[in-house]
Design a protein around this motif. Structure first.
Motif, PDB file in Angstrom:
ATOM      1  N   ALA A  63       0.819  -1.371  -0.252  1.00 46.77           N
ATOM      2  CA  ALA A  63       0.233  -0.351  -0.143  1.00 46.77           C
ATOM      3  C   ALA A  63       0.775   1.321  -0.738  1.00 46.77           C
ATOM      4  O   ALA A  63       0.914   2.227  -0.875  1.00 46.77           O
ATOM      5  N   MET A  64       2.106   1.352   1.049  1.00 46.66           N
ATOM      6  CA  MET A  64       3.308   2.339   0.467  1.00 46.66           C
ATOM      7  C   MET A  64       3.015   2.260   0.018  1.00 46.66           C
ATOM      8  O   MET A  64       3.353   4.024  -1.083  1.00 46.66           O
ATOM      9  N   VAL A  65       4.146   1.495  -0.930  1.00 50.04           N
ATOM     10  CA  VAL A  65       4.148   1.619  -2.350  1.00 50.04           C
ATOM     11  C   VAL A  65       3.367   2.378  -3.594  1.00 50.04           C
ATOM     12  O   VAL A  65       3.551   3.158  -3.778  1.00 50.04           O
ATOM     13  N   LEU A  66       2.302   1.993  -3.766  1.00 50.07           N
ATOM     14  CA  LEU A  66       1.529   2.064  -4.599  1.00 50.07           C
ATOM     15  C   LEU A  66       0.781   3.838  -4.321  1.00 50.07           C
ATOM     16  O   LEU A  66       0.846   4.366  -5.388  1.00 50.07           O
ATOM     17  N   THR A  67       0.774   3.953  -3.322  1.00 58.30           N
ATOM     18  CA  THR A  67       0.328   5.159  -2.814  1.00 58.30           C
ATOM     19  C   THR A  67       1.201   6.515  -3.372  1.00 58.30           C
ATOM     20  O   THR A  67       0.969   7.475  -3.910  1.00 58.30           O
ATOM     21  N   GLU A  68       2.480   5.983  -3.310  1.00 56.05           N
ATOM     22  CA  GLU A  68       3.676   6.588  -2.738  1.00 56.05           C
ATOM     23  C   GLU A  68       3.596   6.563  -4.921  1.00 56.05           C
ATOM     24  O   GLU A  68       3.971   8.023  -5.498  1.00 56.05           O
ATOM     25  N   SER A  69       3.456   5.734  -5.960  1.00 51.41           N
ATOM     26  CA  SER A  69       2.898   5.874  -7.553  1.00 51.41           C
ATOM     27  C   SER A  69       2.645   6.793  -7.813  1.00 51.41           C
ATOM     28  O   SER A  69       2.343   7.159  -8.634  1.00 51.41           O
ATOM     29  N   ALA A  70       1.450   6.871  -6.925  1.00 52.81           N
ATOM     30  CA  ALA A  70       0.740   7.842  -7.326  1.00 52.81           C
ATOM     31  C   ALA A  70       0.908   9.013  -7.732  1.00 52.81           C
ATOM     32  O   ALA A  70       0.364   9.775  -8.540  1.00 52.81           O
ATOM     33  N   LYS A  71       2.333   9.385  -7.029  1.00 51.37           N
ATOM     34  CA  LYS A  71       2.456  11.022  -7.818  1.00 51.37           C
ATOM     35  C   LYS A  71       3.365  10.407  -8.563  1.00 51.37           C
ATOM     36  O   LYS A  71       3.594  12.116  -9.577  1.00 51.37           O
ATOM     37  N   PHE A  72       3.684   9.820  -8.717  1.00 55.47           N
ATOM     38  CA  PHE A  72       4.762   9.855 -10.515  1.00 55.47           C
ATOM     39  C   PHE A  72       3.530   9.462 -11.188  1.00 55.47           C
ATOM     40  O   PHE A  72       4.209  10.357 -12.180  1.00 55.47           O
ATOM     41  N   ILE A  73       2.460   8.843 -11.330  1.00 62.10           N
ATOM     42  CA  ILE A  73       1.499   9.134 -12.444  1.00 62.10           C
ATOM     43  C   ILE A  73       0.634  10.239 -12.949  1.00 62.10           C
ATOM     44  O   ILE A  73       0.651  10.461 -13.452  1.00 62.10           O
ATOM     45  N   PHE A  74       0.711  10.829 -11.700  1.00 62.07           N
ATOM     46  CA  PHE A  74       0.898  13.126 -11.428  1.00 62.07           C
ATOM     47  C   PHE A  74       1.126  13.522 -12.411  1.00 62.07           C
ATOM     48  O   PHE A  74       0.841  14.119 -13.493  1.00 62.07           O
ATOM     49  N   GLU A  75       2.805  12.877 -12.058  1.00 64.63           N
ATOM     50  CA  GLU A  75       3.558  13.473 -12.968  1.00 64.63           C
ATOM     51  C   GLU A  75       4.153  13.086 -15.079  1.00 64.63           C
ATOM     52  O   GLU A  75       3.343  14.238 -15.508  1.00 64.63           O
ATOM     53  N   ILE A  76       3.252  12.318 -14.950  1.00 64.42           N
ATOM     54  CA  ILE A  76       3.011  11.364 -16.107  1.00 64.42           C
ATOM     55  C   ILE A  76       1.923  12.238 -17.141  1.00 64.42           C
ATOM     56  O   ILE A  76       2.169  12.390 -17.945  1.00 64.42           O
ATOM     57  N   VAL A  77       0.776  11.886 -16.134  1.00 65.93           N
ATOM     58  CA  VAL A  77      -0.149  12.609 -17.007  1.00 65.93           C
ATOM     59  C   VAL A  77      -0.521  13.802 -17.304  1.00 65.93           C
ATOM     60  O   VAL A  77      -0.916  14.341 -18.473  1.00 65.93           O
ATOM     61  N   GLY A  78       0.787  14.423 -16.099  1.00 67.91           N
ATOM     62  CA  GLY A  78       0.762  16.080 -16.645  1.00 67.91           C
ATOM     63  C   GLY A  78       1.462  16.524 -17.566  1.00 67.91           C
ATOM     64  O   GLY A  78       0.755  17.118 -18.814  1.00 67.91           O
ATOM     65  N   GLY A  79       2.473  15.082 -17.535  1.00 73.71           N
ATOM     66  CA  GLY A  79       3.603  15.694 -18.675  1.00 73.71           C
ATOM     67  C   GLY A  79       2.669  15.449 -20.302  1.00 73.71           C
ATOM     68  O   GLY A  79       2.702  16.475 -21.212  1.00 73.71           O
ATOM     69  N   PHE A  80       1.432  14.734 -20.196  1.00 76.02           N
ATOM     70  CA  PHE A  80       0.759  14.238 -21.920  1.00 76.02           C
ATOM     71  C   PHE A  80       0.117  15.472 -21.810  1.00 76.02           C
ATOM     72  O   PHE A  80      -0.416  15.825 -22.925  1.00 76.02           O
ATOM     73  N   GLU A  81      -1.156  15.892 -20.838  1.00 78.76           N
ATOM     74  CA  GLU A  81      -1.908  17.251 -20.580  1.00 78.76           C
ATOM     75  C   GLU A  81      -1.024  18.033 -21.231  1.00 78.76           C
ATOM     76  O   GLU A  81      -1.707  19.054 -21.494  1.00 78.76           O
TER      77      GLU A  81
END
Length: 205
Positions: A63-81
């Motif tokens: 859960a810790m790793v997946l929660t932290e990974s959400a921050k990286f997903i946000f950056e990825i999505v932002g780059g495409f947007e």
């Protein structure tokens, strides 16, 4: 109905506080020192609430790793947007921002550096047992890439995405250059595969 909703919200809130507390304790003292009792005290809940919210210690680690990974997903999505009409620029920003975030992520640094001995037991969640994280990242990137016009067979596009994501993750775990330099290299590779290096040169001039 209102009481049921309130109970659900409380459970979500407790889980979030517990995971955040686990991250703080891991960064401060190491995963080996994170016990359910200490975690309950840090989060301000009972030990039973900890077990109810996150399950076992192994479940908590994931859960810790997946929660932290959400921050990286946000950056990825932002780059495409930020670059809806320029795939290469989107990839470059997504990769660079992700690597910049990784540099300053305390949990990731604690796990990768393994400065706390037994913390190495968290490494498989980011490496050999990283299927949930990798699968999520691949789906997120695929969804964004599908919005662009690409002259390549779908299966080839998926292969490029898989290689790109895995390469970026390897640099998250073990950087060999600055985020900008790595983003330049990865973007160049994608441009070569897509036969669009001319666009890359134009964007740099």
């Amino acid at each position: 109905m209102a009481e049921a909703t309130a109970g659900y919200d409380d459970a979500i809130s407790s889980r979030s506080r517990i995971i955040a507390a686990a991250v703080r304790l891991t960064c401060a003292d190491g995963w080996s020192k994170v016990t359910m009792g200490r975690l309950a005290t840090e989060a301000g809940v009972s030990r039973q609430t900890v077990y109810n919210a996150v399950g076992s210690r192994e479940d908590l680690a994931e859960a810790m790793v997946l929660t932290e990974s959400a921050k990286f997903i946000f950056e990825i999505v932002g780059g495409f947007e930020n670059h809806p009409d320029d795939l290469l620029a989107a990839i470059h920003e997504a990769v660079e921002n992700t690597l910049v975030l990784a540099e300053g992520n305390a949990l990731l640094r604690a796990v990768v550096s393994a400065t706390h001995g037994a913390d190495t037991e968290l490494l498989p969640l980011l490496t050999t047992h990283s299927e949930p994280l990798l699968g999520t990242l691949l789906v997120v990137v695929q969804d964004r890439v599908d919005q662009y016009e690409i002259d390549l067979e779908p299966e080839r596009i998926s292969a490029v995405i898989d290689i790109t994501v895995r390469t970026a993750l390897s640099h998250v775990m073990q950087p060999t250059a600055t985020p900008r330099q790595t983003a330049d290299s990865i973007t160049w590779l994608v441009a070569r595969v897509l036969g669009r290096t001319d666009e890359l040169v134009a964007s740099r001039t």
